[in-house]
Every structure is written in C-alpha cells, then in structure tokens.
Enzyme design. Sequence first.
Site, short mmCIF file in Angstrom:
data_model
loop_
_atom_site.label_atom_id
_atom_site.label_comp_id
_atom_site.label_asym_id
_atom_site.label_seq_id
_atom_site.Cartn_x
_atom_site.Cartn_y
_atom_site.Cartn_z
N GLU A 107 36.79 -15.59 25.36
CA GLU A 107 37.17 -16.94 24.95
C GLU A 107 38.60 -17.00 24.43
OE1 GLU A 107 32.70 -17.49 23.07
OE2 GLU A 107 34.46 -17.69 21.81
N CYS A 120 44.34 -18.85 19.64
CA CYS A 120 43.53 -17.74 19.14
C CYS A 120 43.05 -16.96 20.36
CB CYS A 120 42.35 -18.32 18.35
SG CYS A 120 41.15 -17.10 17.84
N CYS A 127 32.35 -6.47 21.18
CA CYS A 127 32.96 -5.75 20.06
C CYS A 127 31.98 -4.69 19.58
CB CYS A 127 33.29 -6.72 18.92
SG CYS A 127 34.10 -5.90 17.51
N CYS A 131 29.33 -6.54 13.21
CA CYS A 131 29.16 -7.35 12.00
C CYS A 131 27.95 -8.26 12.20
CB CYS A 131 30.41 -8.17 11.71
SG CYS A 131 31.87 -7.12 11.55
N CYS A 134 28.18 -12.13 13.25
CA CYS A 134 29.14 -12.49 14.29
C CYS A 134 28.50 -12.45 15.67
CB CYS A 134 30.32 -11.51 14.23
SG CYS A 134 31.48 -11.70 15.60
N GLY A 177 36.47 -9.58 19.74
CA GLY A 177 36.93 -8.19 19.72
C GLY A 177 37.70 -7.81 18.49
N GLU A 178 37.88 -6.50 18.34
CA GLU A 178 38.61 -5.95 17.19
C GLU A 178 39.96 -5.44 17.70
OE1 GLU A 178 38.66 -5.68 13.84
OE2 GLU A 178 40.43 -4.46 14.23
N SER A 207 44.20 -9.93 13.24
CA SER A 207 43.07 -9.95 12.31
C SER A 207 42.23 -8.70 12.53
CB SER A 207 42.23 -11.21 12.54
OG SER A 207 41.11 -11.23 11.69
N SER A 230 39.55 -9.18 7.43
CA SER A 230 38.26 -9.87 7.25
C SER A 230 37.45 -9.10 6.22
CB SER A 230 37.53 -9.95 8.59
OG SER A 230 38.32 -10.66 9.52
N ASN A 306 29.83 -20.10 10.28
CA ASN A 306 29.24 -20.84 11.40
C ASN A 306 27.89 -20.21 11.70
OD1 ASN A 306 30.93 -22.93 12.66
ND2 ASN A 306 32.43 -21.29 12.73
N CYS A 349 34.03 -17.46 16.73
CA CYS A 349 34.06 -16.20 17.46
C CYS A 349 32.80 -15.94 18.30
CB CYS A 349 34.22 -15.09 16.41
SG CYS A 349 34.45 -13.48 17.07
N1 SAH Z 1 37.53 -8.46 14.83
C1 SAH Z 1 38.53 -9.13 14.08
C2 SAH Z 1 39.07 -10.37 14.75
C3 SAH Z 1 38.09 -11.23 15.48
S1 SAH Z 1 36.86 -12.02 14.49
C4 SAH Z 1 38.02 -9.46 12.70
O1 SAH Z 1 36.84 -9.33 12.46
O2 SAH Z 1 38.85 -9.81 11.86
C5 SAH Z 1 37.81 -13.38 13.82
C6 SAH Z 1 37.28 -13.93 12.52
O3 SAH Z 1 36.08 -14.68 12.73
C7 SAH Z 1 36.95 -12.84 11.51
O4 SAH Z 1 37.51 -13.17 10.25
C8 SAH Z 1 35.45 -12.89 11.49
O5 SAH Z 1 34.94 -12.39 10.30
C9 SAH Z 1 35.18 -14.37 11.69
N2 SAH Z 1 33.82 -14.70 12.08
C10 SAH Z 1 32.99 -14.04 12.91
N3 SAH Z 1 31.79 -14.67 13.01
C11 SAH Z 1 31.87 -15.76 12.22
C12 SAH Z 1 30.97 -16.82 11.88
N4 SAH Z 1 29.73 -16.85 12.41
N5 SAH Z 1 31.40 -17.76 11.02
C13 SAH Z 1 32.64 -17.74 10.49
N6 SAH Z 1 33.54 -16.77 10.76
C14 SAH Z 1 33.17 -15.79 11.61
FE1 SF4 Z 2 33.10 -7.95 13.34
FE2 SF4 Z 2 35.38 -9.15 14.24
FE3 SF4 Z 2 33.91 -7.55 15.87
FE4 SF4 Z 2 32.95 -9.91 15.15
S1 SF4 Z 2 34.76 -9.56 16.38
S2 SF4 Z 2 31.82 -7.95 15.20
S3 SF4 Z 2 33.71 -10.10 13.04
S4 SF4 Z 2 34.96 -6.94 14.00
#
Ligand code: SAH
Ligand code: SF4
Length: 366
Positions: A107, A120, A127, A131, A134, A177-178, A207, A230, A306, A349
């Site tokens: 996306e 973005c 990923c 988490c 996510c 992704g990370e 990020s 994050s 979210n 995300c």
């Molecule tokens: N992997 C990286 C970047 C992509 S995620 C990271 O984790 O920072 C981008 C952001 O979206 C991160 O801050 C993540 O914690 C947040 N995010 C993921 N799922 C989410 C959700 N369900 N609601 C709000 N923020 C979320």
């Molecule tokens: Fe965690 Fe960012 Fe990967 Fe989602 S995209 S699993 S928030 S590291």
Amino acid sequence: MSSSGTEGDPNRRSLTVVGSRFDLDEAAIAALLADEPRYRVRQLRRGLLEGREPSDLTDLPKALRGRLAEAPGLQPGLHLVHESVSDDGETVKWLWELDPPGRERVETVLMHYPERTTVCVSSQAGCAMGCTFCATGQLGFERHLTAGEIVEQVVRARATAAASGRRLGNVVFMGMGEPLANLDRVWTAVHVLHDDLGISARHLTISTVGVVPGIQRLAAADLPVNLAVSLHAATDEVRNELVPLGRRYPLAVLVEACARYVEATGRRLSLEWALIAGTNDTPRQADALAGIARTLRAHVNLIPLNPTPGFPTTGSSPAAVRAFCDRLVHLGVNATVRRNRGTDIDAACGQLRASMAGSPVRLERR
Ligand code: SAH
Ligand code: SF4
C-alpha cells in the site's frame, strides 16, 4: 544480504533484484540506449522520474519511444489493484500488486494537509516483526521491496499530487514493513529521492519499531533523515506484549541507541504511540513515557489504535486520548494527537490490503 538486512555499510547501494523501472541504474539505461547519443540517458531517466511513460516522452524520437515502451526492464513494478479516496478528497490510498502480478500486495498513501503534501510508502510486503495490533504484522514477512519499487511509489504519488496542483514535499516510511530490516534498499531509495527528486533529508522520515543495529547504521549514514520510533509502551513488560522485538532490544538499549542518533545527526526524534484502551493509556505509562521523551527531547505522536481484525483490544476513547496527552504536556513533553487519516478508507498500516484480500482491480471514490 540477510533477510534481517541490518548489517554492512549504511551507504552501500544495493540493486541486486530488479522489480521496477527505477531499479535500473545509469549503466543499465545506457545499455538500453546503446545506439543513441549519451544525453538520452538523462532525458529518459528524468522523464521516468517525472512519472511519465516512455511512450509519452515526446522529446525522444518516435521509433525510440516505441522500442522503449516494449523494453522488459522499463516496465512499471507496481500494478494497481485498488484506489480509494477519502470523503474529503485529502487522502488517496493505493493497493498495488508487485511484479510478477498475482502475488504480494503493498500500500501507498498520499495525504494532503493545508501546508504540505506527504506520501507514506511501504518498504516490505508483509513484516516479520509481528506486532500484535498491526494488520501487516499479522501477515508475516513476504519479501523486501526493491529500491525501485519504493521510488516508484513516490513517483506515482508525486505525479498524482502534481495533477491536482500540489507539490509532494515529504516522504514517510510508515507504510507496510520495517524499513530498518531492509535498510540497504531503503537507503538506495532515500538517495534517489534526495539526489534526483530533490527532497531534502529533513523531509524524509524513517519509522522503525526499534531495530537497534539499524538505528546505529542510520546514525553513521551520509544523510540526516528524521527518525520516528514506534515505542507504544514505556515499560518492558507492556512493550513485550505488543512488540515482540522488545525482547531482543529492551527499552534501555533502544533509548540509548535513540540518544546516540540524536547526538550524531542533530535531528529531532519522534516517538509514535498507538493508544490501546486499558493497555498503554494508563497514568503509569504516561509518566514513564514522559521520562523517556524528556531524556531524548523527543516529540510524542499519539494516535488512537485503528481496530485490526484478530486483535481483540480497541483504541482508547477520545476522553482517554485527551487525558493521556494532557498528562504528558503537564509533565513538560511536546505531545500531539495525530488525526487518524483516512479511517474511512482503511488507511492504516496494512488495513486496505487485509480488507481487499483476493479482490480484482477496483477504483472507488467515497
Ligand atoms: N514498521 C515501522 C513502520 C511501519 S508501521 C514501524 O513499526 O514503525 C507505521 C506505524 O503504524 C507504526 O508507528 C505502527 O506502530 C503504526 N500502526 C500499526 N498498526 C496500527 C494500528 N492498528 N493503529 C494505529 N497505528 C498502527
Ligand atoms: Fe510492527 Fe511496523 Fe511491522 Fe507493523 S509494520 S508489524 S507495526 S514493525
């Protein structure tokens, strides 16, 4: 490169896999234009970076355009599956299929604000970090995006913005992704955005969930980009529940790496915090977060979680978000509540992809 992608020289360029026309370097473009004058290389590259198709590059001879339009290496790397536009028209989200089609999807989100336009981008399909809250984490890891696939997201968003008279000025690596687990390719893309598209380092934000070796590499890199971490929890106990990587890099180690990043680059750091009801929106978490944010002189971005299918917990109520933010501000922290952009089009995300699993191409305006 290993799949964690965190070793090596931060300034090394990697172009091992060709996934998009933007993975071709000058030498590869020159090879395609072997019988042409040398200046055609720059002409073609500039035209592509402006988001134009080879067939539309009218400053090239017609026969050459026809040949380039068919050249295998010059095909786009992103195939549109779905485009959605938010009710107010200020957020556009694309779901793409990577090449070859029929497999991975990623996306990209374009966001217009009164004072700026930001895209973005995704850095990986899926990923590996897992988490719990996510949608991308729930997919697991599929593959790294190539540098060209990352650049192509920006080029396409920039062309869309330009068509409505907006200038795309900011890029955030906050899609799927990370980025620090794919740092070689991300850094190659960062250089194209900076060197060729003229986006300054202070308008590029990476990020990370806290990949400490990646933060260390970034601190030694040749462009001082912004770093967003994050955090989501300020005690290891709560963080380990939400972010499995916390077990590898406890908060003390992560905060130390962040402090060194700030010291080395002189850049402000931001801490991202998705507020989850009853989990990380407590006064105790606010107080611990305030300690970390003050140490790092970091800005805190709060965003109500979210909802993600499969994750039972919900986002904090507006009153709880307000109270958490007020407590931080009272403790001397620079904190803001981020607007939840594009909730009506699943613009968090991995969420559009999750809700569109297996669907055919569809264009939607809401
Ligand atoms: N992997 C990286 C970047 C992509 S995620 C990271 O984790 O920072 C981008 C952001 O979206 C991160 O801050 C993540 O914690 C947040 N995010 C993921 N799922 C989410 C959700 N369900 N609601 C709000 N923020 C979320
Ligand atoms: Fe965690 Fe960012 Fe990967 Fe989602 S995209 S699993 S928030 S590291």
